[in-house]
Design an enzyme around this catalytic site. Structure first.
Site, mmCIF file in Angstrom:
data_model
loop_
_atom_site.group_PDB
_atom_site.id
_atom_site.type_symbol
_atom_site.label_atom_id
_atom_site.label_comp_id
_atom_site.label_asym_id
_atom_site.label_seq_id
_atom_site.Cartn_x
_atom_site.Cartn_y
_atom_site.Cartn_z
ATOM 1 N N LEU A 1 3.264 -13.626 3.313
ATOM 2 C CA LEU A 1 3.251 -11.560 2.820
ATOM 3 C C LEU A 1 4.957 -11.476 2.087
ATOM 4 O O LEU A 1 5.304 -12.533 1.616
ATOM 5 C CB LEU A 1 3.847 -11.310 4.088
ATOM 6 C CG LEU A 1 3.558 -11.393 5.944
ATOM 7 C CD1 LEU A 1 4.366 -10.485 6.702
ATOM 8 C CD2 LEU A 1 2.182 -10.750 5.468
ATOM 9 N N HIS A 2 4.495 -10.767 1.510
ATOM 10 C CA HIS A 2 5.013 -9.974 0.007
ATOM 11 C C HIS A 2 5.334 -8.772 0.573
ATOM 12 O O HIS A 2 4.998 -7.799 0.912
ATOM 13 C CB HIS A 2 4.423 -10.743 -1.050
ATOM 14 C CG HIS A 2 3.089 -10.394 -1.131
ATOM 15 N ND1 HIS A 2 2.540 -8.883 -1.509
ATOM 16 C CD2 HIS A 2 1.944 -11.070 -1.601
ATOM 17 C CE1 HIS A 2 1.356 -9.097 -1.522
ATOM 18 N NE2 HIS A 2 0.843 -9.787 -1.695
ATOM 19 N N HIS B 1 2.249 -6.509 1.560
ATOM 20 C CA HIS B 1 1.915 -6.220 2.307
ATOM 21 C C HIS B 1 3.048 -5.217 3.327
ATOM 22 O O HIS B 1 2.645 -4.595 4.255
ATOM 23 C CB HIS B 1 2.265 -8.040 2.989
ATOM 24 C CG HIS B 1 1.277 -8.668 2.399
ATOM 25 N ND1 HIS B 1 1.495 -9.931 2.470
ATOM 26 C CD2 HIS B 1 0.010 -9.018 2.862
ATOM 27 C CE1 HIS B 1 0.314 -10.825 1.080
ATOM 28 N NE2 HIS B 1 -0.208 -10.112 2.040
ATOM 29 N N GLN C 1 -13.260 -4.495 -1.368
ATOM 30 C CA GLN C 1 -12.653 -4.609 0.341
ATOM 31 C C GLN C 1 -12.235 -3.310 0.690
ATOM 32 O O GLN C 1 -12.799 -2.775 1.951
ATOM 33 C CB GLN C 1 -10.854 -5.203 0.080
ATOM 34 C CG GLN C 1 -11.502 -5.980 2.066
ATOM 35 C CD GLN C 1 -10.170 -6.751 1.699
ATOM 36 O OE1 GLN C 1 -10.139 -8.561 1.298
ATOM 37 N NE2 GLN C 1 -8.774 -7.003 2.591
ATOM 38 N N SER D 1 0.503 -10.973 -4.941
ATOM 39 C CA SER D 1 -0.729 -11.541 -4.582
ATOM 40 C C SER D 1 0.060 -12.837 -4.186
ATOM 41 O O SER D 1 0.671 -13.409 -4.566
ATOM 42 C CB SER D 1 -1.626 -12.028 -5.455
ATOM 43 O OG SER D 1 -2.645 -13.102 -4.735
HETATM 44 P P1 AMP Z 1 -3.899 -10.773 2.315
HETATM 45 O O1 AMP Z 1 -2.859 -10.722 3.115
HETATM 46 O O2 AMP Z 1 -3.906 -10.211 1.171
HETATM 47 O O3 AMP Z 1 -5.815 -10.222 3.113
HETATM 48 O O4 AMP Z 1 -4.223 -8.996 2.168
HETATM 49 C C1 AMP Z 1 -3.517 -8.087 3.018
HETATM 50 C C2 AMP Z 1 -3.432 -6.850 2.990
HETATM 51 O O5 AMP Z 1 -2.487 -6.609 1.630
HETATM 52 C C3 AMP Z 1 -4.398 -5.690 2.115
HETATM 53 O O6 AMP Z 1 -5.093 -4.778 2.330
HETATM 54 C C4 AMP Z 1 -3.829 -6.182 0.110
HETATM 55 O O7 AMP Z 1 -5.165 -5.180 0.102
HETATM 56 C C5 AMP Z 1 -2.684 -5.856 0.992
HETATM 57 N N1 AMP Z 1 -2.029 -6.389 -0.416
HETATM 58 C C6 AMP Z 1 -2.410 -7.619 -0.663
HETATM 59 N N2 AMP Z 1 -1.796 -7.359 -1.953
HETATM 60 C C7 AMP Z 1 -1.088 -6.259 -1.983
HETATM 61 C C8 AMP Z 1 0.111 -5.054 -3.241
HETATM 62 N N3 AMP Z 1 -0.090 -6.417 -4.811
HETATM 63 N N4 AMP Z 1 -0.484 -4.286 -3.417
HETATM 64 C C9 AMP Z 1 -0.618 -3.464 -2.273
HETATM 65 N N5 AMP Z 1 -0.810 -3.922 -1.487
HETATM 66 C C10 AMP Z 1 -1.195 -5.324 -0.999
#
Ligand code: AMP
Length: 280
Positions: free
Chosen positions: A31-32, A35, A158, A190
């Site tokens: 997580l960042h 998330h 997505q 990311s």
């Molecule tokens: P992931 O863990 O990459 O599958 O992401 C989980 C959720 O967090 C998804 O809905 C992503 O679109 C969202 N997310 C990832 N990076 C960001 C970001 N920089 N800003 C906003 N939402 C994000």
């Protein structure tokens, strides 16, 4: 209060005894603050929040980074705890199954496929990717049964695939899209940014700068086509395109809102980003 759940049996038991409004944030962990922005929005809106941490094997292609995708549960829980401090009356359940069979038990063969939207752009470059995403989200929705679910607009296609799935299957879930969280430099946060060397990170700013310039050109009523043609001489663009924000159509002649969608290849890492422009 944050509670960790690692099995589907416990998740189901928990959900069957609950009547409050449930918000859901599906993630793959590591997580960042991107998330966390989704989590905080859920904490604002819902009595109980479920956040899943599951590296979904179905959405990775055979030569992609499934095995080396960063798994950092302890740190993730710390970040969730930090965010939850501001919401002392809320409950957060972190569903982090360690065994993929918890999510996809043997014999479960269902695949959800959003055709059309799932086959273009990212779907074309990563065949089967959106089937994997839609299938895991459908399955997690069925387990968590949320009233609302939160997705980042960072993964713009997505977000639209999930909205389409929810509409097609008539699922009683409100999908809320959340703005992209960026570093000060503009680079969208990311989990994959950590694969970048500091030189690559610096060079990656081309992505944000290019999208920003295209946006400015459109806002000032100029055609971005020449600029885009020139930019695309750089072979590292997987794609850099304009689409109608609502329909994803290539024909943007009468669009009220245009999306600039791009993936820039930095070494082995694909950097995904997008911007929306209202056309006045
Ligand atoms: P992931 O863990 O990459 O599958 O992401 C989980 C959720 O967090 C998804 O809905 C992503 O679109 C969202 N997310 C990832 N990076 C960001 C970001 N920089 N800003 C906003 N939402 C994000």
């Amino acid at each position: 209060m944050v509670t960790l759940i690692t099995t589907t049996a416990v998740l189901k038991q928990r959900r069957s005894s609950e009547t409050s409004s449930v918000g859901f944030v599906p993630t793959m962990g590591n997580l960042h603050q991107g998330h966390i922005s989704l989590l905080k929005e859920a904490l604002k809106n819902d009595d109980v929040v479920y956040l899943s941490i599951f590296v979904n094997p179905k959405q990775f292609g055979p030569n992609e980074d499934f095995n080396r995708y960063p798994r950092t549960l302890e740190n993730d829980i710390n970040l969730i705890n930090e965010a939850a401090v501001d919401f002392p009356n809320s409950q957060v359940f972190v569903y982090a199954p360690t065994d993929p069979q918890e999510v996809f038990p043997a014999g479960m063969d269902q695949t959800i496929s959003v055709q059309g939207l799932g086959d273009i752009l990212e779907g074309k470059i990563r065949p089967g990717h959106f089937d994997g995403v839609a299938t895991v989200v459908w399955r997690l929705f069925d387990l968590v049964k949320p009233q609302r679910a939160y997705f980042g607009l960072k993964d713009f296609q997505q977000y639209h695939v999930i909205r389409q799935m929810v509409k097609d299957l008539a699922l009683p879930i409100k999908i809320q899209g959340m703005p992209i969280v960026r570093e000060k430099t503009g680079l969208a946060l990311s989990s994959r940014n950590q694969y970048l060397t500091s030189e690559q990170k610096e060079a990656s700013l081309i992505l944000f700068r290019t999208l920003s310039t295209i946006k400015e050109l459109i806002i000032s009523g100029k055609s971005p086509q020449d600029y885009m043609r020139d930019a695309l001489k750089d072979p590292n663009w997987n794609y850099l395109v304009l689409r109608d924000t609502e329909t994803f159509s290539e024909d943007i002649t009468n669009s009220k809102n245009i999306s600039i969608l791009a993936v820039y290849q930095m070494g082995n890492t694909r950097l995904l980003d997008n911007m929306q422009v209202e056309v006045l």
